[in-house]
Design a protein around this motif. Structure first.
Motif, PDB file in Angstrom:
ATOM      1  N   HIS A 108       3.974   0.114 -13.280  1.00 19.05           N
ATOM      2  CA  HIS A 108       4.143  -0.142 -11.845  1.00 19.05           C
ATOM      3  C   HIS A 108       2.838   0.058 -11.095  1.00 19.05           C
ATOM      4  CE1 HIS A 108       8.516  -0.081 -12.297  1.00 19.05           C
ATOM      5  NE2 HIS A 108       8.620  -0.452 -11.043  1.00 19.05           N
ATOM      6  N   LEU A 109       2.171   1.181 -11.400  1.00 20.59           N
ATOM      7  CA  LEU A 109       0.929   1.503 -10.694  1.00 20.59           C
ATOM      8  C   LEU A 109      -0.148   0.476 -10.990  1.00 20.59           C
ATOM      9  CD1 LEU A 109       0.832   5.372 -10.940  1.00 20.59           C
ATOM     10  CD2 LEU A 109       0.383   4.058  -8.864  1.00 20.59           C
ATOM     11  N   ALA A 116       0.734  -2.726  -9.055  1.00 23.18           N
ATOM     12  CA  ALA A 116       0.525  -2.549  -7.612  1.00 23.18           C
ATOM     13  C   ALA A 116      -0.972  -2.542  -7.289  1.00 23.18           C
ATOM     14  CB  ALA A 116       1.194  -1.255  -7.142  1.00 23.18           C
ATOM     15  N   GLN A 117      -1.745  -1.854  -8.135  1.00 24.65           N
ATOM     16  CA  GLN A 117      -3.194  -1.821  -7.925  1.00 24.65           C
ATOM     17  C   GLN A 117      -3.798  -3.226  -8.017  1.00 24.65           C
ATOM     18  OE1 GLN A 117      -5.415   1.267  -7.471  1.00 24.65           O
ATOM     19  NE2 GLN A 117      -6.238  -0.577  -6.537  1.00 24.65           N
ATOM     20  N   GLU A 136       2.304   6.718  -6.908  1.00 25.87           N
ATOM     21  CA  GLU A 136       1.395   7.813  -7.291  1.00 25.87           C
ATOM     22  C   GLU A 136       2.091   9.167  -7.164  1.00 25.87           C
ATOM     23  OE1 GLU A 136      -2.261   7.594  -4.963  1.00 25.87           O
ATOM     24  OE2 GLU A 136      -3.298   7.129  -6.848  1.00 25.87           O
ATOM     25  N   GLN A 183       0.833  -1.201   0.000  1.00 25.25           N
ATOM     26  CA  GLN A 183       0.000   0.000   0.000  1.00 25.25           C
ATOM     27  C   GLN A 183       0.874   1.260   0.000  1.00 25.25           C
ATOM     28  OE1 GLN A 183      -3.832   0.107   0.205  1.00 25.25           O
ATOM     29  NE2 GLN A 183      -2.989   1.888  -0.850  1.00 25.25           N
ATOM     30  N   TYR A 190       2.359   1.771  -3.357  1.00 26.12           N
ATOM     31  CA  TYR A 190       1.376   2.335  -4.290  1.00 26.12           C
ATOM     32  C   TYR A 190       1.315   3.862  -4.151  1.00 26.12           C
ATOM     33  CZ  TYR A 190      -2.806   3.173  -6.957  1.00 26.12           C
ATOM     34  OH  TYR A 190      -3.675   3.658  -7.899  1.00 26.12           O
ATOM     35  N   TYR A 191       1.245   4.344  -2.920  1.00 28.26           N
ATOM     36  CA  TYR A 191       1.196   5.799  -2.710  1.00 28.26           C
ATOM     37  C   TYR A 191       2.480   6.465  -3.194  1.00 28.26           C
ATOM     38  CZ  TYR A 191      -3.052   5.192   0.068  1.00 28.26           C
ATOM     39  OH  TYR A 191      -4.323   4.891   0.474  1.00 28.26           O
TER      40      TYR A 191
END
Ligand SMILES: [Zn+2]
Length: 234
Positions: A193-194, A197-198, A162, A155, A158-159
């Protein structure tokens, strides 16, 4: 393990050892080294490039990035990384704290600290706004990222991704220098990557293979585009 030197620009080098890279920036009065690979006489390799005093910056405290830290007297690392550095490596970091927004100036380069936790709690990137590149440690690469085991947090990663993506969208950087795999990675890889990860957070990713033998069998390789991660789906 052998070191291989590679000159990226006049005052910007990388030193590779067994699949991991350190980076060296040469200024007029001093030099900045980013990470120290697995270990060995890295100082001798650095001294074959420059005789200036060296400041060491650690992107994160995993074993393949801190092996020769003792050879460099002036050392900086994010405080959120100190505890895992010590626990994973059974050695105490002899480092000063660095913080988000700190800038290390070295010759024509200005390396700005960007905190990107996830791969590890105090992992950092180093951004050069003028040259529009960023060094992201292991957090962004066209290679497999270890997101299983001690200190990993999907998590948080992920941030962090972003945050990097927002900077990239503003045109702040366009190139990523990676610690593993392809050296110079176009910043559009952040989209892959995003997405991965999502999918891992949503539990919608499909495994594309096993993970290395030293991991539990429940850890798998997941991939999207150029990015792969070792991860255990809960
Ligand atoms: Zn690494």
């Amino acid at each position: 393990m052998e070191y291989v030197k590679k000159q990226i620009a006049e005052n910007f080098w990388c030193i590779e050892q067994n699949g991991v890279r350190s980076f060296l920036f040469i200024g007029t009065d001093d030099a900045v080294l980013v990470d120290t690979c697995f270990g060995g006489d890295l100082k001798a390799v650095v001294e074959s490039i420059t005789d200036l005093p060296v400041t060491l910056i650690t992107t994160h405290g995993d074993r393949d990035h801190i092996g020769s830290d003792e050879q460099f007297e002036t050392h900086f690392m994010h405080p959120a990384e100190f505890e895992i550095y010590q626990r994973k490596n059974q050695k105490k970091p002899n480092a000063y704290p660095l913080w988000e927004g700190d800038v290390f100036r070295v010759g024509e380069y200005a390396l700005e600290v960007v905190l990107i936790p996830g791969h590890t709690p105090g992992g950092i990137a180093l951004l050069d706004r003028e040259h529009k590149f960023i060094l992201c440690g292991d957090s962004v690469q066209a290679h497999t990222i270890y997101m299983h085991g001690d200190s990993r947090n999907m998590q948080a990663l992920y941030y962090s991704l972003e945050k990097l993506q927002a900077m990239r969208d503003m045109g702040i950087f366009d190139t990523i220098y990676a610690s593993h795999g392809q050296l110079e990675v176009p910043a559009d890889i952040l989209e892959e990557h995003l997405t991965l990860a999502q999918q891992l957070l949503d539990c919608t990713a499909e495994a594309i293979g096993d993970a290395p033998d030293h991991f539990p069998k429940t850890v798998k390789t997941y991939g999207y585009g150029r990015v792969k991660m070792y991860f255990e789906m809960k």
